[in-house]
Design a protein around this motif. Structure first.
Motif, PDB file in Angstrom:
ATOM      1  N   TYR A  50     -15.235 -17.319  17.464  1.00 21.31           N
ATOM      2  CA  TYR A  50     -16.676 -17.510  17.537  1.00 21.31           C
ATOM      3  C   TYR A  50     -17.144 -17.494  18.988  1.00 21.31           C
ATOM      4  CZ  TYR A  50     -16.726 -18.359  12.581  1.00 21.31           C
ATOM      5  OH  TYR A  50     -16.620 -18.200  11.217  1.00 21.31           O
ATOM      6  N   ASP A  51     -18.282 -16.843  19.188  1.00 24.51           N
ATOM      7  CA  ASP A  51     -18.795 -16.631  20.538  1.00 24.51           C
ATOM      8  C   ASP A  51     -19.846 -17.656  20.944  1.00 24.51           C
ATOM      9  OD1 ASP A  51     -18.715 -13.408  19.242  1.00 24.51           O
ATOM     10  OD2 ASP A  51     -17.398 -14.021  20.888  1.00 24.51           O
ATOM     11  N   TYR A  52     -20.589 -18.163  19.973  1.00 27.94           N
ATOM     12  CA  TYR A  52     -21.695 -19.066  20.279  1.00 27.94           C
ATOM     13  C   TYR A  52     -21.646 -20.276  19.347  1.00 27.94           C
ATOM     14  CZ  TYR A  52     -23.292 -14.807  22.523  1.00 27.94           C
ATOM     15  OH  TYR A  52     -23.364 -13.673  23.294  1.00 27.94           O
ATOM     16  N   TRP A  53     -22.045 -21.411  19.899  1.00 31.28           N
ATOM     17  CA  TRP A  53     -21.991 -22.677  19.172  1.00 31.28           C
ATOM     18  C   TRP A  53     -23.296 -23.434  19.326  1.00 31.28           C
ATOM     19  CZ3 TRP A  53     -17.620 -24.298  16.418  1.00 31.28           C
ATOM     20  CH2 TRP A  53     -16.495 -23.487  16.566  1.00 31.28           C
ATOM     21  N   GLY A  54     -23.669 -24.176  18.272  1.00 31.66           N
ATOM     22  CA  GLY A  54     -24.786 -25.085  18.371  1.00 31.66           C
ATOM     23  C   GLY A  54     -24.354 -26.398  18.989  1.00 31.66           C
ATOM     24  N   GLN A  55     -25.301 -27.309  19.115  1.00 34.10           N
ATOM     25  CA  GLN A  55     -25.043 -28.589  19.778  1.00 34.10           C
ATOM     26  C   GLN A  55     -24.475 -29.630  18.820  1.00 34.10           C
ATOM     27  OE1 GLN A  55     -27.945 -27.776  18.551  1.00 34.10           O
ATOM     28  NE2 GLN A  55     -28.596 -29.625  17.483  1.00 34.10           N
ATOM     29  N   GLY A  56     -24.571 -29.356  17.525  1.00 30.10           N
ATOM     30  CA  GLY A  56     -24.014 -30.262  16.528  1.00 30.10           C
ATOM     31  C   GLY A  56     -25.045 -31.199  15.939  1.00 30.10           C
ATOM     32  N   THR A  57     -24.780 -31.631  14.714  1.00 25.79           N
ATOM     33  CA  THR A  57     -25.614 -32.614  14.041  1.00 25.79           C
ATOM     34  C   THR A  57     -24.707 -33.621  13.335  1.00 25.79           C
ATOM     35  OG1 THR A  57     -27.486 -32.911  12.512  1.00 25.79           O
ATOM     36  CG2 THR A  57     -25.868 -31.234  11.923  1.00 25.79           C
ATOM     37  N   GLN A  58     -25.026 -34.895  13.468  1.00 28.48           N
ATOM     38  CA  GLN A  58     -24.169 -35.955  12.952  1.00 28.48           C
ATOM     39  C   GLN A  58     -24.395 -36.162  11.459  1.00 28.48           C
ATOM     40  OE1 GLN A  58     -21.804 -38.078  14.619  1.00 28.48           O
ATOM     41  NE2 GLN A  58     -21.349 -38.667  12.497  1.00 28.48           N
TER      42      GLN A  58
END
Length: 129
Positions: A116-124
């Motif tokens: 994977y090239d791009y990632w989000g910041q995440g959600t709890q």
């Protein structure tokens, strides 16, 4: 390039449901195979689910099969993860990720985070017993 923003996380009791969304910027969202990963405290990031750019190739990590459903709406540049029958062990930060796929590879999807090239910041997501 694509920027990813997750939303929809929260706190629920065991047995409850949540729907995560991942909004992608740009007009090329449809060029990306997409995936969901999660990371619990003190543990390594793990694969949850992946979907091809055309939405027709889908697979899941064994522990979420039958409970989670991945989908995408390329017209809305959005990836989803419907999570039902949640368990305390599903508690983690959930990340969406995008893998730029060569033209013609419409059915490609991968469970390897290295692809994977791009990632989000995440959600709890927190599930209480």
């Amino acid at each position: 390039q694509v920027q990813l923003v997750e939303s929809g996380g929260g706190s629920v009791q065991a047995g409850g449901s949540l729907r995560l969304s991942c909004a992608g910027s740009g007009r090329t969202f449809r060029n990306y195979a997409m995936g969901w990963f999660r990371q619990a405290p003190g543990k390594e990031r793990e694969f949850v689910s992946a979907i091809s750019r055309n939405g027709l190739n889908i697979f899941y990590e064994d522990s979420v099969k039958g409970r989670f459903t991945i989908s995408r709406d390329n017209a809305k540049n959005t990836l989803y993860l419907q999570m039902n029958s949640l368990k305390p062990e599903d508690t983690a930060v959930y990340y969406c990720a995008a893998d730029e796929v060569l033209s013609g590879r419409n059915y490609f999807a991968t469970r390897s985070s290295e692809d994977y090239d791009y990632w989000g910041q995440g959600t709890q997501v927190t599930v209480s017993s």
